[in-house]
Design an enzyme around this catalytic site. Structure first.
Site, PDB file in Angstrom:
ATOM      1  CE  LYS A  69      -1.691   2.662   2.986  1.00 49.05           C
ATOM      2  NZ  LYS A  69      -1.560   3.946   2.260  1.00 49.05           N
ATOM      3  CD  GLU A 122      13.170   3.514   7.904  1.00 45.50           C
ATOM      4  OE1 GLU A 122      13.162   4.373   8.811  1.00 45.50           O
ATOM      5  OE2 GLU A 122      13.108   3.784   6.712  1.00 45.50           O
ATOM      6  CB  CYS A 153      13.116   8.370   8.080  1.00 49.68           C
ATOM      7  SG  CYS A 153      13.954   7.351   6.882  1.00 49.68           S
ATOM      8  CD  GLU A 184      10.528  11.888  11.649  1.00 55.28           C
ATOM      9  OE1 GLU A 184       9.460  11.348  11.974  1.00 55.28           O
ATOM     10  OE2 GLU A 184      11.400  11.317  10.980  1.00 55.28           O
TER      11      GLU A 184
HETATM   12  P1  NAI Z   1       2.124   7.972   8.421  1.00 55.40           P
HETATM   13  O1  NAI Z   1       2.966   7.157   9.285  1.00 55.40           O
HETATM   14  O2  NAI Z   1       0.737   8.290   8.845  1.00 55.40           O
HETATM   15  O3  NAI Z   1       1.993   7.306   6.969  1.00 55.40           O
HETATM   16  C1  NAI Z   1       2.847   6.309   6.461  1.00 55.40           C
HETATM   17  C2  NAI Z   1       2.022   5.228   5.780  1.00 55.40           C
HETATM   18  O4  NAI Z   1       1.233   4.537   6.749  1.00 55.40           O
HETATM   19  C3  NAI Z   1       1.056   5.723   4.741  1.00 55.40           C
HETATM   20  O5  NAI Z   1       0.997   4.801   3.688  1.00 55.40           O
HETATM   21  C4  NAI Z   1      -0.273   5.736   5.497  1.00 55.40           C
HETATM   22  O6  NAI Z   1      -1.398   5.632   4.652  1.00 55.40           O
HETATM   23  C5  NAI Z   1      -0.132   4.510   6.343  1.00 55.40           C
HETATM   24  N1  NAI Z   1      -0.959   4.494   7.562  1.00 55.40           N
HETATM   25  C6  NAI Z   1      -1.436   5.546   8.278  1.00 55.40           C
HETATM   26  N2  NAI Z   1      -2.131   5.111   9.344  1.00 55.40           N
HETATM   27  C7  NAI Z   1      -2.089   3.759   9.313  1.00 55.40           C
HETATM   28  C8  NAI Z   1      -2.592   2.739  10.159  1.00 55.40           C
HETATM   29  N3  NAI Z   1      -3.282   3.014  11.258  1.00 55.40           N
HETATM   30  N4  NAI Z   1      -2.358   1.456   9.838  1.00 55.40           N
HETATM   31  C9  NAI Z   1      -1.626   1.149   8.745  1.00 55.40           C
HETATM   32  N5  NAI Z   1      -1.130   2.080   7.901  1.00 55.40           N
HETATM   33  C10 NAI Z   1      -1.350   3.370   8.180  1.00 55.40           C
HETATM   34  O7  NAI Z   1       2.874   9.318   8.095  1.00 55.40           O
HETATM   35  P2  NAI Z   1       2.223  10.707   7.639  1.00 55.40           P
HETATM   36  O8  NAI Z   1       0.977  11.005   8.353  1.00 55.40           O
HETATM   37  O9  NAI Z   1       2.128  10.663   6.181  1.00 55.40           O
HETATM   38  O10 NAI Z   1       3.324  11.720   8.129  1.00 55.40           O
HETATM   39  C11 NAI Z   1       3.278  12.214   9.456  1.00 55.40           C
HETATM   40  C12 NAI Z   1       4.667  12.331  10.026  1.00 55.40           C
HETATM   41  O11 NAI Z   1       5.262  11.070  10.064  1.00 55.40           O
HETATM   42  C13 NAI Z   1       5.625  13.167   9.208  1.00 55.40           C
HETATM   43  O12 NAI Z   1       5.521  14.519   9.495  1.00 55.40           O
HETATM   44  C14 NAI Z   1       6.937  12.605   9.640  1.00 55.40           C
HETATM   45  O13 NAI Z   1       7.326  13.190  10.844  1.00 55.40           O
HETATM   46  C15 NAI Z   1       6.644  11.150   9.861  1.00 55.40           C
HETATM   47  N6  NAI Z   1       7.006  10.308   8.723  1.00 55.40           N
HETATM   48  C16 NAI Z   1       8.123   9.555   8.816  1.00 55.40           C
HETATM   49  C17 NAI Z   1       8.517   8.801   7.749  1.00 55.40           C
HETATM   50  C18 NAI Z   1       9.742   7.982   7.803  1.00 55.40           C
HETATM   51  O14 NAI Z   1      10.235   7.557   6.760  1.00 55.40           O
HETATM   52  N7  NAI Z   1      10.265   7.682   8.949  1.00 55.40           N
HETATM   53  C19 NAI Z   1       7.796   8.787   6.495  1.00 55.40           C
HETATM   54  C20 NAI Z   1       6.587   9.566   6.516  1.00 55.40           C
HETATM   55  C21 NAI Z   1       6.251  10.299   7.598  1.00 55.40           C
END
Ligand code: NAI
Length: 790
Positions: free
Chosen positions: A191, A265, A299, A396
Site C-alpha cells: 500500500k 522503519e 527519516c 521530527e
Molecule cells: P504515516 O505514518 O501516517 O503514513 C505512512 C504510511 O502509513 C502511509 O501509507 C499511510 O497511509 C499509512 N498508515 C497511516 N495510518 C495507518 C494505520 N493506522 N495502519 C496502517 N497504515 C497506516 O505518516 P504521515 O501522516 O504521512 O506523516 C506524518 C509524520 O510522520 C511526518 O511529518 C513525519 O514526521 C513522519 N514520517 C516519517 C517517515 C519515515 O520515513 N520515517 C515517512 C513519513 C512520515
C-alpha cells in the site's frame, strides 16, 4: 536578450525545465482514475480520491480508496501466487527481478518525472538518486534470489507480506520492500502512501510488461484505513512498515499476539556532529545534503546540528552564506536545490513546529530565497540557541529545518547525540580517525556516516535503534527479515536423544535437603529477597513440594534491570574475555552434572538418563557459545567505491528473557548464553514451574567469574514478570517463549518504547542444534560508512 557577458556577471541560472510531456500523456491516459493492481490486472476505478502536484497545488490524478474487500482480494491473490512463486528456482526468480530492474531503467525518465510531479522533490534527486537506487535494489536482489539456497540454507519465505510505505521516497521505498520479499520467494500486497501512489501504479504496469506471474505483486491504494485493513488481515504473514513512529506503534499493538512477523522503519531526529578539527567547508556541504535533501522529508535527515562551541559561529556564518545560494522552486527545473513540501498539511505542521520553537526562545533564520507563489514551499531554515529540551530538538519536523546546538567536549557531544528517543542515523565530522570511530561506536544509531551523510546502497542494511524501529532493509541483514530460519535441526537429529542413548543409566543421588532451602532472587551478583516477601512452592509431577522459590514482582524486575544496565562493561569487554568466562561456566556446569541432573529428576520427573542428557546438552551448548563469542563477525559491505561500509554486530544492551516452562536447564541455557556471549546483560525469568535449576545457577555464575549484573534471575509468575519487562524503558530487547497469550502481552507491552521482541520461538526440542539465528537475534547491526582518499 541576455548576452554571455551578462550571464558571466550575474552568474544567474536560467530556467532549465525537464519536459513532463510523457508523464502528462501517461496521466491523461489514466484520466478516468486508477484502480488497484490485484492478481495481475487493474480493477475498475472506484471510491476515487484526488492526487495533487504539491508544487502547483493542482490535481494530477484520481486514485481508488482501497476497501477491506479490496485488501482481502489482494491478499487472496498473493496467497494463491505464493506456492508457485516460492517453488520457482532461485535463478528463475532472479530472471524476473533482473527484468524488473531493466525495465525500470528503460522507464527511468518517465518514473523520475512522475515522482517529481507527485511528490514535489527536485528532478535532480528523483532522476539521479531515487530511480537509479531503485534499479540497483532490484539488480542486487536478483543476485540474492540465486544465492539464498546456499547462503541461507534451509530457510523458507515468510509467506504473504503486507507492506506499507510513506510518501517521502515513494518508488525507492517500494523497491526496498518488494525486491527482497520477491527474492526470498514471498508474495506481496503493497500500500503506497495516499499522497504519492503514482509511481507504484506505474511499477504495476512494469510488472505486467515483464510478465511477472499474476498475484506475486499486488498494489492497493488508499489512506491509513486501507493500511490498517492490511495490518488486520488474518492471512498476512508479515507486515513491513515505514512511516511515523506513532503509526508504527499502532501497528505493533494491532499485530500483538498474531504471529505476524514485523519490521518497522520509523522516524528519527538524527544528529550531525561537527568537531572543531572538521573540514568545515565539507561539513557545510554535508549539512546541505543532510537536511535540505528532499526538503528535509527524510527519516534519517541530519536535523540536529551539534557543533563544537569554539567553531559554532564560524560554521553558522558559512551555513547562512551557503543557504542564501540555495534555490527553492519548481522541482521540474533541473537546477533547483529545494522543491515542494509534499502537501499543505505537512507544510502547516512544519510552520507550527518552527513557531512553537520560536516561542520557546530559539533564534530562527529563514534563508531569504524567493519562494514560488503557488504550491507548498518552505524556505531552508537554521535555528540556533536550541535547548536540548526544545520541541525543535525532540520532534521530527520532516521539513527543511535545522536545529543547532553546541557542545564543549566529545563526551558532551555523544550525550547530546543520544539524547533522543530515536536512533536511526548519525553523521560525524572530524579529521581525527580515532575520534570518528569512538563517537560512531558510542552513538546509538543503526547507521553512522563519517565525514559523509545520507548514503544508501542495496548492499548495506538500513534501520534504527530504539524508537526508530527494528529490522533492517538492504543487504544480508534486510533479507533475513523475509526468511524464516529452519525449525528443524540443522545438524543430525535430536541431540538430547542421541546423548541419552550414549549414557549409562545409574542414578545420581537426589539432593535431600532441597526442600529446606528457599531460593532467593539473584540481582546484581547477589542473592536478594523478593520484595513481596513471599515464596512459592515448586512441585514435582506428583504434586510434592521439591523446593521454594522467591515470588518476584514488578519492583524486583526494576531492580534487576537497574543492575543489568550497570553491567554495561560486559558489552565493552573483549569477546575473548567473554569467551573465557563462558568456558569457565561450561566447565563448572560439567563438574556439577550429577547435582544438576538430580535436581531435574526431582523437579520434572524426568528419568535419570533424560536428566543427564539434558545436562550434557547444556554443557555442550555452553562450550558452543563460548566458542562463538569471538566469532560472530560483522561484515564489510560492498557498497560504493571509496567507502568502507562496516556492518558491526552490537549487543542490544539489556535483554529480558522469559524462559520456557519445559526443559528448565537447557531452555534457560539456550537463551541466556547466546545473549551474554554477544555482550548483553540479561534479566531472566526462568521456568515458573521448575525454577530451582535456575536458582542453582547462582553459585555457578559466582564461581565462573560472570561479573555482577550480567545475569539477573527473577523467579515468579511468568506473565506478570514478562509484562513488566515488556513495558520497561530500560529493557532494549525481549525474548519470550510461551503461549500466544503471553506473546500478546509482551508484544503489546513493548509498544511503549518499541523494543524488539522475539516471541513464539519456533517449537523446538531444546536439544536441537541452535546456531546463528540466536546470535542474530541477540545483536543489532550498525552500519558505519567511512570515506577514504582525498
Ligand atoms: P504515516 O505514518 O501516517 O503514513 C505512512 C504510511 O502509513 C502511509 O501509507 C499511510 O497511509 C499509512 N498508515 C497511516 N495510518 C495507518 C494505520 N493506522 N495502519 C496502517 N497504515 C497506516 O505518516 P504521515 O501522516 O504521512 O506523516 C506524518 C509524520 O510522520 C511526518 O511529518 C513525519 O514526521 C513522519 N514520517 C516519517 C517517515 C519515515 O520515513 N520515517 C515517512 C513519513 C512520515
Amino acid at each position: 536578450m541576455t548576452v554571455v557577458r551578462d550571464i558571466l556577471r550575474t552568474m544567474d541560472y536560467g530556467v532549465a525545465p525537464e519536459s513532463d510531456e510523457h508523464a502528462r500523456a501517461w496521466l491523461t491516459a489514466h484520466s478516468g482514475g486508477f484502480g488497484h493492481f490485484i492478481g495481475g490486472s487493474f480493477t475498475p476505478p472506484a471510491h476515487l480520491f484526488d492526487v495533487f502536484n504539491p508544487a502547483r497545488g493542482e490535481r494530477i490524478a484520481r486514485v481508488s480508496q482501497g476497501t477491506e474487500a479490496d485488501v482481502a482480494a489482494a491478499v487472496t491473490a498473493a496467497r494463491k501466487a505464493l506456492k508457485p512463486w516460492s517453488a520457482l528456482s532461485g535463478d528463475a526468480r532472479a530472471r524476473h527481478l533482473y527484468a524488473l530492474a531493466r525495465h525500470i531503467q528503460k522507464r527511468e525518465r518517465l518514473l523520475a518525472v512522475i515522482e517529481t510531479l507527485d511528490n514535489g522533490k527536485p528532478i535532480r534527486e528523483s532522476r539521479d538518486i531515487d530511480v537509479p537506487l531503485v534499479a540497483r535494489h532490484f539488480y542486487h536482489h536478483a543476485g540474492w534470489a540465486s544465492l539464498i539456497a546456499d547462503e541461507f540454507a534451509g530457510h523458507r519465505p515468510v509467506g504473504v507480506c503486507g507492506q506499507i510505505i510513506p510518501w517521502n521516497f515513494p518508488l525507492l521505498m517500494l523497491a526496498w520492500k518488494i525486491a527482497p520479499a520477491l527474492a526470498a520467494g514471498n508474495t506481496v500486497v503493497l500500500k503506497p502512501a495516499e499522497f504519492t501512489p503514482l509511481t507504484a501504479l506505474a511499477f504495476a504496469e512494469i510488472c505486467v510488461e515483464v510478465g511477472l506471474p499474476p498475484g506475486v505483486v499486488n498494489i492497493v491504494t488508499g489512506d491509513g484505513a486501507t493500511g490498517a485493513a492490511l495490518v488486520a488481515h488474518d492471512d498476512v504473514d508479515k507486515i513491513a512498515f515505514t512511516g511515523s513512529t506513532e503509526v508504527g506503534r499502532a501497528i505493533r499493538l494491532a499485530t500483538a499476539g498474531t504471529d505476524k512477523k514485523l519490521s518497522l522503519e520509523l522516524g528519527g531526529k538524527s544528529p550531525f556532529v561537527v568537531f572543531e578539527d572538521a573540514d568545515l567547508d565539507s561539513a557545510v556541504e554535508g549539512v546541505v545534503d543532510a537536511i535540505w535533501f528532499n526538503q528535509g522529508q527524510v527519516c534519517c535527515a541530519g536535523s540536529r546540528l551539534l557543533v563544537a562551541e569554539s567553531i559554532a559561529e564560524r560554521m553558522y556564518a558559512k551555513l547562512r552564506a551557503r543557504m542564501e545560494k540555495l534555490r527553492v522552486g519548481d522541482p521540474l527545473d533541473k537546477s533547483i536545490d529545494v522543491g515542494a513540501i509534499v502537501a499543505p498539511v505537512q507544510l502547516e505542521r512544519i510552520k507550527q513546529l518552527v513557531e512553537a520553537g520560536e516561542r520557546e526562545g530559539a533564534k530562527v533564520w529563514r534563508a531569504p530565497c524567493p519562494l514560488p507563489e503557488r504550491g507548498s514551499f518552505y524556505p531552508p531554515t537554521l535555528v540556533t540557541d536550541v535547548e536540548p529540551a526544545s520541541i525543535l530538538a525532540r520532534e521530527e519536523i520532516f521539513g527543511p529545518v535545522l536545529a543547532a546546538m553546541t557542545f564543549r567536549t566529545p563526551d558532551e557531544a555523544i550525550a547530546l547525540a543520544n539524547n533522543t528517543r530515536y536512533g536511526l542515523a548519525a553523521s560525524v565530522w572530524t579529521e581525527n580517525v580515532n575520534r570518528a570511530f569512538e563517537v560512531a561506536a558510542k552513538i546509538k544509531a543503526g547507521v553512522v556516516w563519517i565525514n559523509s551523510t545520507n548514503l544508501f546502497d542495496a548492499a548495506s542494511g538500513f534501520g534504527g535503534y530504539r524508537e526508530s524501529g527494528f529490522g533492517r532493509e538492504g543487504g544480508r541483514e534486510g533479507l533475513a527479515e523475509y526468511l524464516v530460519a529452519p525449525a528443524t535441526p540443522t545438524k543430525s537429529g535430536k541431540a538430547v536423544k542421541a546423548a541419552l542413548n550414549a549414557l549409562p543409566g545409574g542414578a545420581p543421588a537426589p539432593d535431600g535437603d532441597a526442600v529446606d532451602r528457599t531460593a532467593k532472587l539473584y540481582i546484581g551478583g547477589k542473592q536478594a529477597r523478593p520484595d513481596s516477601g513471599y515464596a512459592y512452592a515448586a512441585l514435582d509431577p506428583d504434586g510434592k513440594v521439591v523446593g521454594l522459590a522467591g515470588l518476584g514482582n514488578r519492583k524486583d524486575v526494576r531492580n534487576a534491570v537497574e543492575a543489568a544496565s550497570k553491567a554495561s562493561g560486559w558489552g565493552a569487554a573483549t569477546a575473548h574475555n567473554r569467551a573465557q568466562v563462558l568456558y569457565y561456566l561450561a566447565e563448572n556446569l560439567e563438574s556439577r552434572s550429577d547435582e544438576f541432573a538430580a535436581r531435574l529428576v526431582a523437579q520434572t520427573g524426568a528419568s535419570v538418563r533424560e536428566a543427564r542428557a539434558e545436562v550434557e546438552t547444556a554443557v555442550r551448548r555452553a562450550f558452543y557459545y563460548a566458542g562463538f563469542a569471538d566469532k560472530y563477525d560483522g561484515a564489510v559491505h560492498a557498497t560504493k567505491t571509496r567507502f568502507v561500509t562496516l556492518a558491526m554486530n552490537e549487543p542490544w544492551g539489556v535483554m529480558g528473557i522469559v524462559c520456557p516452562d519445559e526443559a528448565p536447564l537447557i531452555g534457560f541455557v539456550s537463551l541466556v548464553l547466546p545473549a551474554i556471549a554477544m555482550g548483553n546483560s540479561v534479566v531472566a525469568v526462568p521456568s515458573a514451574a521448575h525454577p530451582l535449576t535456575a536458582t542453582d545457577f547462582y553459585s555457578l555464575l559466582d564461581t565462573s567469574d560472570v561479573p555482577a549484573g550480567v545475569v539477573n534471575i527473577v523467579t515468579g509468575e511468568a506473565a506478570a514478570l514478562a509484562q513488566t519487562l515488556a513495558e520497561h524503558d530500560g529493557v532494549d530487547a525481549l525474548w519470550c517463549v510461551g503461549p500466544r497469550e503471553l506473546a500478546k502481552t509482551v508484544e503489546a507491552g513493548s509498544a511503549a518504547n518499541l523494543k524488539a521482541t522475539w516471541t513464539r520461538l519456533p517449537p523446538r526440542d531444546w536439544g536441537d542444534e541452535q546456531g546463528r539465528a540466536y546470535l542474530r537475534r541477540a545483536t543489532q547491526v550498525k552500519n558505519i560508512w567511512t570515506p577514504y582518499g582525498e
